[in-house]
Design an enzyme around this catalytic site. Structure first.
Site, short mmCIF file in Angstrom:
data_model
loop_
_atom_site.label_atom_id
_atom_site.label_comp_id
_atom_site.label_asym_id
_atom_site.label_seq_id
_atom_site.Cartn_x
_atom_site.Cartn_y
_atom_site.Cartn_z
N ARG A 86 -2.84 8.74 2.62
CA ARG A 86 -3.31 9.63 3.69
C ARG A 86 -2.20 10.05 4.66
NH1 ARG A 86 -8.11 7.27 6.70
NH2 ARG A 86 -7.78 5.30 5.63
N GLY A 111 0.82 -1.21 0.00
CA GLY A 111 0.00 0.00 0.00
C GLY A 111 0.85 1.26 0.00
N ASN A 118 -3.18 4.48 8.97
CA ASN A 118 -3.46 5.09 7.67
C ASN A 118 -3.17 6.58 7.64
OD1 ASN A 118 -4.61 2.72 6.31
ND2 ASN A 118 -6.17 2.88 7.90
C1 UD1 Z 1 -9.06 -5.48 4.56
C2 UD1 Z 1 -9.98 -6.69 4.57
C3 UD1 Z 1 -11.12 -6.45 5.54
C4 UD1 Z 1 -10.58 -6.13 6.92
C5 UD1 Z 1 -9.60 -4.99 6.85
C6 UD1 Z 1 -8.89 -4.83 8.17
C7 UD1 Z 1 -9.85 -7.63 2.32
C8 UD1 Z 1 -10.52 -7.73 1.02
N1 UD1 Z 1 -10.48 -6.90 3.24
O1 UD1 Z 1 -9.82 -4.42 4.03
O2 UD1 Z 1 -11.96 -7.59 5.60
O3 UD1 Z 1 -11.64 -5.82 7.80
O4 UD1 Z 1 -8.56 -5.24 5.87
O5 UD1 Z 1 -8.11 -3.66 8.16
O6 UD1 Z 1 -8.80 -8.21 2.53
N2 UD1 Z 1 -2.52 -4.51 0.21
C9 UD1 Z 1 -1.53 -4.88 -0.66
N3 UD1 Z 1 -1.83 -5.07 -1.99
C10 UD1 Z 1 -3.08 -4.88 -2.47
C11 UD1 Z 1 -4.08 -4.47 -1.56
C12 UD1 Z 1 -3.78 -4.31 -0.23
O7 UD1 Z 1 -0.37 -5.04 -0.25
O8 UD1 Z 1 -3.27 -5.07 -3.67
C13 UD1 Z 1 -2.19 -4.31 1.62
C14 UD1 Z 1 -2.35 -2.85 2.02
O9 UD1 Z 1 -1.09 -2.18 1.93
C15 UD1 Z 1 -2.81 -2.95 3.46
C16 UD1 Z 1 -3.54 -4.27 3.54
O10 UD1 Z 1 -3.12 -5.01 2.41
O11 UD1 Z 1 -1.72 -3.00 4.34
C17 UD1 Z 1 -5.05 -4.10 3.58
O12 UD1 Z 1 -5.47 -3.52 2.39
P1 UD1 Z 1 -6.70 -2.54 2.34
O13 UD1 Z 1 -6.95 -2.18 0.93
O14 UD1 Z 1 -6.49 -1.44 3.31
O15 UD1 Z 1 -7.88 -3.48 2.83
P2 UD1 Z 1 -9.21 -3.02 3.52
O16 UD1 Z 1 -10.10 -2.50 2.47
O17 UD1 Z 1 -8.94 -2.19 4.68
CA CA Z 2 -7.28 -0.89 5.46
#
Ligand code: UD1
Ligand code: CA
Length: 454
Positions: free
Chosen positions: A13, A9, A223
């Site tokens: 923010r 990520g 975040n």
């Molecule tokens: C995710 C969960 C959600 C949970 C929440 C807790 C999923 C689909 N949803 O949602 O159920 O309640 O976390 O905080 O998993 N990341 C990557 N590569 C990507 C996408 C994300 O490395 O392609 C990493 C991000 O940097 C972050 C983490 O995964 O550290 C979570 O990603 P984020 O998009 O914030 O997930 P949420 O929508 O918060």
């Molecule tokens: Ca998140």
């Protein structure tokens, strides 16, 4: 057991050029905290999935035990884990952690792994009063987990569920590989959701266990700078509690910052607003006054550090007194009973037992003997603009105020230097050495008077 840490990520923010997982908590990158917990579990392998600021993250972390996997496009958490699958072996259990969830503790994770056993899926979940934004844990009438639904895809009934997904889970590698191949991105966000593997596990007849963390703070993500500061205080509060449990007196546990390792002996007292960096060891009975900064120092038993002192790369013996407003720099070694007073700077110098420099001095590249008295305003001129030289001062020497010692130079044992001396040659032991114009008084001298008419 193998660990996958998601760290791709960007952290928009945070409004920073520094990638989110490199933002410091207690002086270390967020990701370094997660790595420490993963290592504490004795993981066979740790894969970090990185994206934004990849090179900066790799070089800053300098972790040779980590396998780095790039996710160039962020297509969702499921896609992120999938990038690491080629590095994982089918027999292992895989623990998924997040680079921006820094307070996760080894004890909670051990319980999660125990719940997973060899072939179950285990989820870390929490019940929140306000579950907004999280994926919800859905269960059947018998209380068994059926799937996770993301907030954005949830019906209004599902949004009423308070048990949420922390994102942290353990799954058997071979099955995880298969499930990740089967998930799609047909959802509101158009992402490959890691959470979709839960529904697949249930339909494959794999048991899904849930575990709650020891403390909710362990599951909090960062975040924004606001959240970062909130987690910093939680981290510091737990450090303060550990110190007090071990018998350290903290005048105010809310005003302590440990950005490294602080090791304290018995009956240590720390006043407010002190910062400890690197490795700091405080011996028995050490007292640290308010507003001190100590970095990589070892303080001997019974030594007192008065307020506003800044000590770096320094070792002291027992029963020394430093400050207020003392500044010691790397290479400072003080023996027992040494006094370093206000506005005294010491660098790369050894000062033997019971010597004192109480006011306004610079002592650099010096070896000072025992029972030496260094008067106010004394300066070692250790640098000629090109090279640095040492000053040696023998036992029982007395250095008069406002003396300059032009190194390399030696002061013999028991020598006395008169105030104001500029010492350019060695001072013999036992003698008075003084270099200043003799004082004169002129009787009958009159001040010039203003000429008339001008
Ligand atoms: C995710 C969960 C959600 C949970 C929440 C807790 C999923 C689909 N949803 O949602 O159920 O309640 O976390 O905080 O998993 N990341 C990557 N590569 C990507 C996408 C994300 O490395 O392609 C990493 C991000 O940097 C972050 C983490 O995964 O550290 C979570 O990603 P984020 O998009 O914030 O997930 P949420 O929508 O918060
Ligand atoms: Ca998140």
């Amino acid at each position: 057991m193998e660990v996958v840490i998601l760290a791709a990520g960007q952290g928009k923010r945070m409004r920073s050029v520094l990638p989110k997982v490199l933002q410091p908590l207690a002086g270390r990158p967020l990701l370094a905290h997660v790595l420490s917990s993963a290592r504490a579990l004795g993981a066979r392998q740790i894969c970090v999935v990185y994206g934004h600021g990849g090179e900066a993250v790799r070089s800053r972390l300098n972790a040779p035990d980590v396998v780095w996997v790039e996710q160039s496009q962020q297509l969702g958490t499921g896609h992120a884990v999938q990038q690491a699958m080629p590095c994982l072996s089918d027999e292992s259990q895989v623990l998924v952690l997040y680079g921006d969830v820094p307070l996760i503790g080894a004890h909670t994770l051990t319980r999660l792994m125990d719940a997973a056993g060899r072939d179950r899926l285990a989820l870390l979940t929490v019940k929140l009063d306000d579950p907004v934004g999280y994926g919800r844990i859905l269960r059947d009438g018998a209380g068994r987990v059926t799937r996770i639904v993301e907030e954005k895809d949830a019906t209004s009934d599902e949004r009423h569920v308070h048990e949420v997904n922390t994102g942290i889970l353990v799954a058997p590698a071979a099955k995880l590989r298969d499930w990740l191949d089967r998930i799609g991105n047909d959802n509101v966000q158009g992402e490959y959701y890691l959470t979709d593997i839960i529904g697949l596990a249930v339909s494959d007849g794999v048991e899904v266990a849930t575990v709650a963390p020891d403390d909710v703070s362990e599951t909090l993500g960062v975040n924004s700078k606001e959240q970062l500061s909130a987690l910093e205080r939680m981290f510091q509060a737990s450090v303060a509690h550990r110190l007090m449990d071990a018998g350290v007196t903290l005048i105010d546990p809310a005003r302590l910052d440990v950005r490294g390792e602080l090791v304290c002996g018995c009956d240590v007292e720390i006043d407010v607003n002190c910062v400890f960096e690197g490795r700091v060891e405080l011996g028995d009975g050490v007292a640290v006054g308010a507003n001190c900064v100590l970095r990589d120092v070892r303080i001997g038993n019974g030594t007192r550090i008065a307020p506003f002192s800044h000590l770096d790369g320094t070792a002291t013996g027992q029963a020394c007194v430093l400050g207020p407003f003392a500044r010691t720099r790397p290479g400072t070694v003080l023996a027992n009973g040494v006094h370093i007073g206000n506005f005294v700077e010491i660098k790369n110098s050894n000062i033997a037992d019971d010597s004192k420099a109480n006011h306004l001095s610079y002592i650099g590249d010096a070896d000072v003997g025992m029972r030496v008295n260094i008067g106010a305003g004394t300066i070692t001129c250790n640098y000629d603009g090109a090279n640095k030289y040492r000053t040696e001062i023998g036992d029982d020497a007395f250095i008069g105020s406002d003396t300059q010692l032009v190194a390399p130079v030696r002061v013999g044992q028991g020598a006395t230097l008169g105030a104001g001396t500029t010492l350019t040659r060695d001072a013999p032991p036992g003698q008075l050495t003084v270099s200043r114009a003799r004082q004169q008084s002129h009787a009958g001298w009159a001040r010039p008077a203003k000429k008339s008419g001008e």
